[in-house]
Motif scaffolding. Structure first.
Motif, PDB file in Angstrom:
ATOM      1  N   LEU A 187       0.864  -1.182   0.000  1.00 20.10           N
ATOM      2  CA  LEU A 187       0.000   0.000   0.000  1.00 20.10           C
ATOM      3  C   LEU A 187       0.900   1.231   0.000  1.00 20.10           C
ATOM      4  O   LEU A 187       1.789   1.359   0.844  1.00 20.10           O
ATOM      5  CB  LEU A 187      -0.894   0.008   1.239  1.00 20.10           C
ATOM      6  CG  LEU A 187      -1.744   1.268   1.455  1.00 20.10           C
ATOM      7  CD1 LEU A 187      -2.832   1.370   0.391  1.00 20.10           C
ATOM      8  CD2 LEU A 187      -2.362   1.277   2.850  1.00 20.10           C
ATOM      9  N   CYS A 189       0.757   5.358   0.089  1.00 21.46           N
ATOM     10  CA  CYS A 189      -0.029   6.576   0.306  1.00 21.46           C
ATOM     11  C   CYS A 189       0.863   7.795   0.106  1.00 21.46           C
ATOM     12  O   CYS A 189       2.026   7.801   0.535  1.00 21.46           O
ATOM     13  CB  CYS A 189      -0.587   6.625   1.728  1.00 21.46           C
ATOM     14  SG  CYS A 189      -1.597   5.232   2.202  1.00 21.46           S
ATOM     15  N   LEU A 203      -5.628   3.777   6.830  1.00 25.57           N
ATOM     16  CA  LEU A 203      -4.921   2.770   7.622  1.00 25.57           C
ATOM     17  C   LEU A 203      -5.893   1.825   8.315  1.00 25.57           C
ATOM     18  O   LEU A 203      -5.615   0.626   8.456  1.00 25.57           O
ATOM     19  CB  LEU A 203      -4.011   3.455   8.644  1.00 25.57           C
ATOM     20  CG  LEU A 203      -2.815   4.217   8.063  1.00 25.57           C
ATOM     21  CD1 LEU A 203      -2.020   4.896   9.178  1.00 25.57           C
ATOM     22  CD2 LEU A 203      -1.915   3.292   7.250  1.00 25.57           C
ATOM     23  N   PHE A 206      -7.187  -0.679   5.659  1.00 21.25           N
ATOM     24  CA  PHE A 206      -6.183  -1.639   5.189  1.00 21.25           C
ATOM     25  C   PHE A 206      -5.427  -2.319   6.334  1.00 21.25           C
ATOM     26  O   PHE A 206      -4.420  -2.981   6.102  1.00 21.25           O
ATOM     27  CB  PHE A 206      -5.178  -0.936   4.270  1.00 21.25           C
ATOM     28  CG  PHE A 206      -5.709  -0.619   2.898  1.00 21.25           C
ATOM     29  CD1 PHE A 206      -5.621  -1.554   1.877  1.00 21.25           C
ATOM     30  CD2 PHE A 206      -6.294   0.597   2.627  1.00 21.25           C
ATOM     31  CE1 PHE A 206      -6.113  -1.274   0.599  1.00 21.25           C
ATOM     32  CE2 PHE A 206      -6.784   0.903   1.361  1.00 21.25           C
ATOM     33  CZ  PHE A 206      -6.696  -0.041   0.347  1.00 21.25           C
ATOM     34  N   GLU A 207      -5.927  -2.173   7.567  1.00 20.94           N
ATOM     35  CA  GLU A 207      -5.191  -2.650   8.733  1.00 20.94           C
ATOM     36  C   GLU A 207      -4.780  -4.110   8.616  1.00 20.94           C
ATOM     37  O   GLU A 207      -3.640  -4.474   8.863  1.00 20.94           O
ATOM     38  CB  GLU A 207      -6.032  -2.444  10.000  1.00 20.94           C
ATOM     39  CG  GLU A 207      -5.301  -2.848  11.267  1.00 20.94           C
ATOM     40  CD  GLU A 207      -6.095  -2.559  12.524  1.00 20.94           C
ATOM     41  OE1 GLU A 207      -5.563  -2.779  13.619  1.00 20.94           O
ATOM     42  OE2 GLU A 207      -7.263  -2.106  12.404  1.00 20.94           O
ATOM     43  N   ALA A 210      -3.301  -4.938   4.018  1.00 20.91           N
ATOM     44  CA  ALA A 210      -2.050  -4.611   3.337  1.00 20.91           C
ATOM     45  C   ALA A 210      -0.870  -5.207   4.104  1.00 20.91           C
ATOM     46  O   ALA A 210      -0.745  -5.003   5.319  1.00 20.91           O
ATOM     47  CB  ALA A 210      -1.888  -3.096   3.224  1.00 20.91           C
ATOM     48  N   LYS A 213       3.000  -1.201   4.282  1.00 21.67           N
ATOM     49  CA  LYS A 213       2.382   0.122   4.089  1.00 21.67           C
ATOM     50  C   LYS A 213       3.457   1.202   4.001  1.00 21.67           C
ATOM     51  O   LYS A 213       4.327   1.291   4.865  1.00 21.67           O
ATOM     52  CB  LYS A 213       1.422   0.436   5.237  1.00 21.67           C
ATOM     53  CG  LYS A 213       0.352  -0.624   5.481  1.00 21.67           C
ATOM     54  CD  LYS A 213      -0.535  -0.228   6.648  1.00 21.67           C
ATOM     55  CE  LYS A 213      -1.509  -1.330   7.021  1.00 21.67           C
ATOM     56  NZ  LYS A 213      -0.845  -2.463   7.724  1.00 21.67           N
ATOM     57  N   CYS A 214       3.343   2.037   2.951  1.00 22.92           N
ATOM     58  CA  CYS A 214       4.302   3.112   2.712  1.00 22.92           C
ATOM     59  C   CYS A 214       3.607   4.467   2.736  1.00 22.92           C
ATOM     60  O   CYS A 214       2.459   4.598   2.301  1.00 22.92           O
ATOM     61  CB  CYS A 214       4.979   2.944   1.350  1.00 22.92           C
ATOM     62  SG  CYS A 214       5.745   1.341   1.076  1.00 22.92           S
ATOM     63  N   ILE A 232       2.466   2.363   9.720  1.00 22.78           N
ATOM     64  CA  ILE A 232       3.258   2.564   8.506  1.00 22.78           C
ATOM     65  C   ILE A 232       4.589   1.820   8.640  1.00 22.78           C
ATOM     66  O   ILE A 232       5.205   1.803   9.707  1.00 22.78           O
ATOM     67  CB  ILE A 232       3.506   4.072   8.269  1.00 22.78           C
ATOM     68  CG1 ILE A 232       2.188   4.795   7.990  1.00 22.78           C
ATOM     69  CG2 ILE A 232       4.493   4.290   7.126  1.00 22.78           C
ATOM     70  CD1 ILE A 232       1.534   4.429   6.682  1.00 22.78           C
TER      71      ILE A 232
END
Length: 272
Positions: A187, A189, A203, A206-207, A210, A213-214, A232
């Motif tokens: 992911l 963002c 977040l 997608f907890e 994903a 996470k970026c 993140i």
């Protein structure tokens, strides 16, 4: 909120003298990006930028702010706390100020962070089955990743999708994604999601969906501590090296395409 907690963290670093209190030497509200330059005594100046949301210029008045001409006379702490304001030009200035203060700390206390030393795309180790979800139309990155995988989802609220993206899953809002579409390997963002107060919602959605996470981009160039606490895994930003040329671009309504040559990109990985 992530932005409030990050601003409080930076304020504590100012209070503890880990970030010396700088003077505001320059500020520009550009049509593309807003920039704030801070002058630290005995050290290099630092620049922070934040994306200037176009809708913030749509009021009918010829005056868009009531502090024009005296912005650099204000205390840095005041501008920093503007980042807690509701969506407004003041909030944009506050986030740019946050990013400038963050640059001093990040690069003077480098040992506190794990910097990625390899190319970001190499680090991702993409293959044709890798699924990547973008929150924001980051054209150069999407095009590069598409050379390896076509399994790409793009969520973009405002910008038009050109024909080159027709083979990907395109949505205007994450609420339009079904449960299967939410599942993703990576992911990505942009910093705009923090500016417009959507990052927490993203977040949350997608907890458990994903795997990695970026949070990246010029507007994301802030101290990553709170972002890491909130889930993140990687924060990528820019450290500017030529203030005069950077501000000339901002004044002339330029964006990342034009000012990236005056900055060094970096990526910080969450420590396990």
């Amino acid at each position: 909120m992530i932005i409030d907690k990050t601003i409080d963290l930076v304020q504590n670093l100012l209070d503890d003298k880990k970030i010396p209190t700088p003077e505001i030497s320059n500020a520009v509200l550009g049509l593309g990006y807003t920039g704030v330059e801070l002058e630290f005594r005995g050290s290099n100046n630092e620049i922070g930028v934040a994306y200037t949301l176009p809708e913030l210029f749509k009021n009918g008045s010829c005056t868009k702010i009531n502090f024009a001409g005296v912005l650099t006379d204000r205390a840095v702490q005041e501008l920093l706390n503007w980042g807690k304001n509701p969506l407004s030009l003041e909030r944009i200035i506050g986030i740019a100020t946050l990013n400038a203060l963050s640059q001093f700390y990040i690069h003077n206390y480098r040992t506190q962070y794990t910097f990625l030393t390899e190319d970001l795309f190499h680090y991702f180790n993409l293959n044709e089955d890798t699924k990547v979800t973008f929150i924001g139309l980051i054209k150069p990155m999407i095009k590069k990743m598409a050379q390896t995988t076509k399994n790409i989802v793009i969520i973009e609220k405002n910008l038009e999708f050109s024909g080159e993206f027709k083979d990907f899953t395109l949505r205007r809002n994450i609420n339009n994604l079904d449960q299967e579409e939410l599942d993703t390997d990576i992911l990505i963002c942009t910093g705009t999601s923090l500016i417009n107060n959507t990052l927490e919602h993203i977040l949350e959605a997608f907890e458990n969906k994903a795997k990695f996470k970026c949070f990246i981009g010029p507007s994301a160039s802030m101290i990553p501590d709170i972002l890491f606490e909130e889930g993140i895994d990687l924060v990528g930003g820019m450290k500017f090296e030529n203030s005069a040329k950077t501000f000339k671009v901002l004044q002339e309504a330029g964006g990342t395409k034009f000012f990236k040559k005056y900055a060094q990109k970096y990526n910080i990985i969450k420590q396990s």
